[in-house]
Design an enzyme around this catalytic site. Structure first.
Site, PDB file in Angstrom:
ATOM      1  N   GLU A 183      -0.492  22.219 -10.550  1.00 42.72           N
ATOM      2  CA  GLU A 183      -0.807  22.739  -9.215  1.00 42.72           C
ATOM      3  C   GLU A 183      -0.934  21.612  -8.192  1.00 42.72           C
ATOM      4  OE1 GLU A 183      -4.130  25.433  -9.280  1.00 42.72           O
ATOM      5  OE2 GLU A 183      -3.027  26.924 -10.414  1.00 42.72           O
ATOM      6  N   GLU A 254       0.526  31.014 -15.141  1.00 41.25           N
ATOM      7  CA  GLU A 254      -0.878  31.448 -15.166  1.00 41.25           C
ATOM      8  C   GLU A 254      -1.008  32.779 -14.440  1.00 41.25           C
ATOM      9  OE1 GLU A 254      -3.963  28.918 -13.787  1.00 41.25           O
ATOM     10  OE2 GLU A 254      -3.257  27.185 -14.918  1.00 41.25           O
TER      11      GLU A 254
END
Ligand SMILES: *[C@@H]1O[C@H](CO)[C@@H](O)[C@H](O)[C@H]1NC(C)=O
Ligand SMILES: *[C@@H]1O[C@H](CO)[C@@H](O)[C@H](O)[C@H]1NC(C)=O
Ligand SMILES: *[C@@H]1O[C@H](CO)[C@@H](O)[C@H](O)[C@H]1NC(C)=O
Ligand SMILES: *[C@@H]1O[C@H](CO)[C@@H](O)[C@H](O)[C@H]1NC(C)=O
Ligand SMILES: *[C@@H]1O[C@H](CO)[C@@H](O)[C@H](O)[C@H]1NC(C)=O
Ligand SMILES: *[C@@H]1O[C@H](CO)[C@@H](O)[C@H](O)[C@H]1NC(C)=O
Ligand SMILES: *[C@@H]1O[C@H](CO)[C@@H](O)[C@H](O)[C@H]1NC(C)=O
Ligand SMILES: *[C@@H]1O[C@H](CO)[C@@H](O)[C@H](O)[C@H]1NC(C)=O
Ligand SMILES: *[C@@H]1O[C@H](CO)[C@@H](O)[C@H](O)[C@H]1NC(C)=O
Ligand SMILES: *[C@@H]1O[C@H](CO)[C@@H](O)[C@H](O)[C@H]1NC(C)=O
Ligand SMILES: *[C@@H]1O[C@H](CO)[C@@H](O)[C@H](O)[C@H]1NC(C)=O
Ligand SMILES: CC(=O)N[C@H]1CO[C@H](CO)[C@@H](O)[C@@H]1O
Length: 718
Positions: A183, A254
């Site tokens: 991320e 995710e």
């Protein structure tokens, strides 16, 4: 002639064998999916983090994931536990990554290895070992030579370990996908032009390690080729802007099954129907890999959770903290996986098409020339059932739902139609500890200036001083009182996370911040002696920060201390001579450890339990019979840490209540493998004043007594 035939047969067979062996395990990708052995794959994956459970739990967790229709187990690699000191490695017990991956392989599943090595993951310091903080000139996660050196060093160490054990798919192992960074786009702006250089470097470095399987970067829309940009989030079917190249598949690394919980926070309940809707939408929109974050969350044992994150992790996942099925979530997703698997070859090979079926209704069809056809009929109306026409038939769609038609005709699954019966957690107390005789205690002293190990003429930053050897740091001071007022105010500012103030050995009060606002102020009236006074302030952290840019520059601990009579008459003690002690005396003595010659630690009879601060308590207990998971109910305690047979089972914080006035977590899991049949030792460090006489040992199970809903009949085609 004979020989010629023989030779031809053999060479053909040899060729087939070579091709077969190579194809059986090579991992590549195209615009549709990952290809394993040349075959497109539609994969359901579930996150299970090996250090959040025990090797004894792994086989059953993996088996339950497999039974739930999971094809891939995804895990991060936790740098701080593996390299506690530079160049010193630990891969034992819960940290036995190779054993975990081999267990997954033994059960016939694949592995996605998210090396990071920055992982966030609500893990202390985002997975970085704290020593990284002290590397001269280091700036984390950017184009910084010292950082890149250690990142490459650890990434190489892990890749080499995997290769030496033959764990990558082309070697016949289960690892089909890997991840570098994590991320990064969230913080990229902070680093200016260095950031894109770093992203390119990270991708090249990873690809250069030649694992033979693809790399992904999650939430990184510009992931450089051949690294795949992947989606993290709750609704990737809606939010993902797609692969950054037509040759890359759409992967969701995710899909949050819930959300991590913080002290003071409520559990995030995400319904089975909502998860199923978004997973199905993602598949309908060309997705070919979905990972549940988490499939099993587990327990943040020891001091591994990040700032203010509770010890139980993603208890709301399809497998709960204890590894028990959470129904209907587990069963509904199992049904969804089966429905999609029943038509996955058409999904992967068919031509995708989409069309409107109404104002809030749409259809997605995958059709093969040879005749296979799969349809997804979507109703985005959250309130009403809606009837749509598809291929000359009517289909009634439940509110906010997707029906799956594996043959473009019959519905085999609707995301809002849950056929699994709900279950409910049953917590059974098995042993009480209400007798004072059951307990011993060890009282922490309050150190004063003379007793501290070193001094400084300023308030030191907490983490840089403890080096994370302990949550605790004492700041002590001698104050010569010549104030004109009788009841001055002691005013303390702290950047994080908790402070307890003592004046002349007497507790006068404490305060804390929270997950969103970590800093706080403590203002207390104090009664001072004339002349000398000893002021001791205990600063405590509840996990290190795990996210954001410049993690290496975070500030925790006290930032200013004043004694005030009035706005005009005050003493700023910030730059006085402070004496420091890292950690508690009980930690230095390791009072939580079992020992045979028990004379180093003077345990005494239980004293007055009402509001004793900074006290260690000890008792012994029997392992509950059977094999149900075991947990301590610590509702009567305050805040601290718990050990069973010398193993920390995590921090607890009962006094920090959620919006409903309840502790965010009252039950604390003891993995069965920490227990002996009898003579188990419980040690509790109670920091804030709690009553050990109220704790109980419990077992945890689930029942099916709580009926969810009867079968909604599938709206039939007419
Ligand atoms: C990693 O660093 C250690 C020293 O901390 C060194 O011994 C080792 O050779 C390095 N490994 C790689 C792959 O650079
Ligand atoms: C799915 O893939 C097809 C073919 O590449 C493309 O035309 C279509 O737009 C994609 N659908 C979505 C929702 O991205
Ligand atoms: C098909 O899906 C794409 C991608 O979401 C969308 O932009 C387009 O409007 C859809 N087409 C129809 C006819 O609904
Ligand atoms: C939708 O249809 C189902 C079954 O056909 C029915 O049980 C349900 O009550 C309906 N819901 C609404 C909001 O009309
Ligand atoms: C739908 O019905 C119309 C008229 O009855 C017919 O012409 C058409 O072929 C049918 N379409 C399909 C897909 O069956
Ligand atoms: C523990 O104490 C409670 C309250 O006194 C009692 O209800 C319960 O039965 C006891 N449990 C056991 C296992 O002794
Ligand atoms: C950490 O402490 C050392 C002394 O131990 C000091 O030299 C250094 O400046 C401190 N770093 C930070 C970021 O406070
Ligand atoms: C109080 O003591 C401090 C030294 O600790 C001294 O600097 C200050 O002048 C004294 N104030 C009064 C009012 O005596
Ligand atoms: C303060 O600490 C000193 C030791 O450093 C001790 O001698 C003294 O009695 C303490 N004063 C009070 C008021 O507790
Ligand atoms: C304490 O010292 C620091 C560094 O010398 C200085 O910036 C700060 O203003 C001082 N604070 C007080 C309250 O004197
Ligand atoms: C619920 O539906 C499933 C699948 O259609 C069926 O197998 C099962 O028997 C039904 N259960 C009940 C209680 O009707
Ligand atoms: C990309 C995405 O869907 N993100 C969402 C994930 O879930 C959190 C918490 O509900 C949302 O805030 C995000 O927008």
């Amino acid at each position: 002639m004979e020989i010629d035939k023989w030779w031809r047969r053999w060479s053909l067979l040899a060729l087939l064998m070579i091709v077969g062996a190579a194809e059986a395990s090579d991992v590549t990708y195209d615009g549709r999916s990952l290809l394993i052995g040349g075959q497109r794959k539609l994969l359901f994956s579930g996150s299970i983090h090996y250090p959040r459970s025990t090797p004894q739990m792994w086989p059953s967790l993996i088996a339950k994931a497999k039974e739930g229709g999971i094809d891939v187990i995804q895990t991060y690699v936790f740098w701080n536990v593996h390299e506690p000191q530079p160049g010193q490695y630990d891969f034992c017990g819960r940290y036995d990554l190779v054993r975990f991956i081999k267990e997954v392989q033994a059960q016939g599943l694949y592995v996605t290895l998210r090396i990071g090595p920055y992982i966030e993951s609500e893990w202390t310091y985002g997975g970085f070992p704290f020593w990284l903080h002290d590397v001269p000139g280091i700036v984390f996660r950017t184009d910084n030579e010292p950082f890149k050196f250690y990142m490459q060093n650890f990434t190489t160490k892990i890749v080499d370990l995997m290769k030496s054990e033959g764990l990558y798919a082309p070697q016949g192992g289960p690892i089909i996908l890997s991840q570098i960074e994590n991320e990064y786009q969230n913080i990229q702006k902070a680093f200016g032009p260095d950031a894109s250089r770093y992203v390119r470097w990270a991708a090249e470095m990873a690809v250069g390690l030649q694992t033979g399987v693809p790399w992904g970067m999650c939430k990184q829309t510009d992931a450089p080729d051949p690294v795949i940009n992947t989606c993290n989030g709750m609704r990737c079917g809606e939010t993902f802007t797609g692969p950054n190249s037509p040759n890359k598949p759409s992967l969701w690394t995710e899909n949050w099954t819930s959300f991590y919980q913080v002290y003071g926070g409520l559990p995030y309940i995400r319904s089975a129907e909502d998860i199923a809707f978004h997973v199905t939408l993602f598949i309908a929109r060309n997705g070919s890999y979905v990972n549940y974050y988490m499939y099993h969350g587990g327990t943040n044992l020891g001091r591994t959770s990040s700032a203010y994150v509770i010890t139980g992790y993603y208890d709301q996942a399809p497998l709960d903290e204890y590894g028990l099925l959470r129904q209907p979530k587990w069963g509904h997703l199992k049904d969804l996986h089966a429905a999609i698997k029943s038509c996955s070859s058409t999904l992967l090979e068919g031509a995708p098409k989409n069309f409107s079926l109404g104002q809030l209704q749409e259809g997605y069809v995958f059709e093969e020339e040879k005749g296979g056809c799969v349809a997804f009929l979507i109703n985005n109306n959250a309130v009403n059932n809606v009837t749509v026409q598809f291929r000359n038939r009517s289909y009634e769609l439940l509110p906010k739902s997707i029906s799956i038609l594996p043959d473009c005709e019959n519905v085999n699954f609707n995301t809002a139609n849950v056929n699994t019966v709900s279950n409910k957690r049953i917590v059974t107390p098995v042993q009480n500890f209400s007798s004072a005789d059951a307990w011993e205690q060890f009282q922490e002293g309050v150190p004063n200036l003379d007793e501290t190990s070193f001094k400084a003429n300023s308030l030191l930053e907490h983490m840089n001083t403890t080096k994370d050897k302990s949550d605790y740091l004492w700041y002590t001071l001698r104050f010569e009182n010549n104030l004109s007022c009788n009841e001055p105010t002691l005013s303390i500012h702290s950047a994080a996370h908790v402070a307890h103030a003592f004046v002349n050995d007497k507790y006068i009060g404490g305060a804390h911040g929270n997950h969103d606002v970590k800093s706080f102020t403590l203002e207390l009236p104090v009664t001072l002696n004339e002349g000398l006074n000893n002021i001791s302030i205990l600063s405590a952290m509840v996990g290190l920060p795990d996210s954001g840019a410049f993690l290496e520059r975070r500030f925790a601990g006290l930032t200013s201390v004043q004694i005030q009579c009035s706005e005009k008459e005050f003493y700023d003690l910030t730059n006085s001579t402070w004496g420091y002690q890292v950690g508690l005396a009980g930690e230095q003595l390791q009072v939580y450890k079992e020992r045979n010659n028990g004379d180093e630690v003077q345990w005494s009879q239980l004293g007055d339990v009402n509001n004793q601060k900074l006290t260690w308590y000890k008792t012994t207990f029997e392992a509950p019979e059977g094999d149900c998971p075991v947990a301590w109910d610590l509702s009567s305690m305050g805040k601290g840490e718990v050990w069973v047979n010398g193993e920390s089972i995590g921090r607890y914080w009962i006094l920090f209540h959620d919006a409903n006035g309840n502790p965010s977590q009252a039950l604390y899991h003891v993995p069965r493998s920490f227990l002996k049949a009898s003579g188990n030792v419980l040690v509790v460090m109670e920091e804030a004043g709690g009553n050990p006489l109220g704790v109980s040992l419990t077992t945890v199970s689930v029942s099916t007594s709580h009926q969810h809903s009867s079968n909604l009949s599938f709206p039939s085609a007419t």
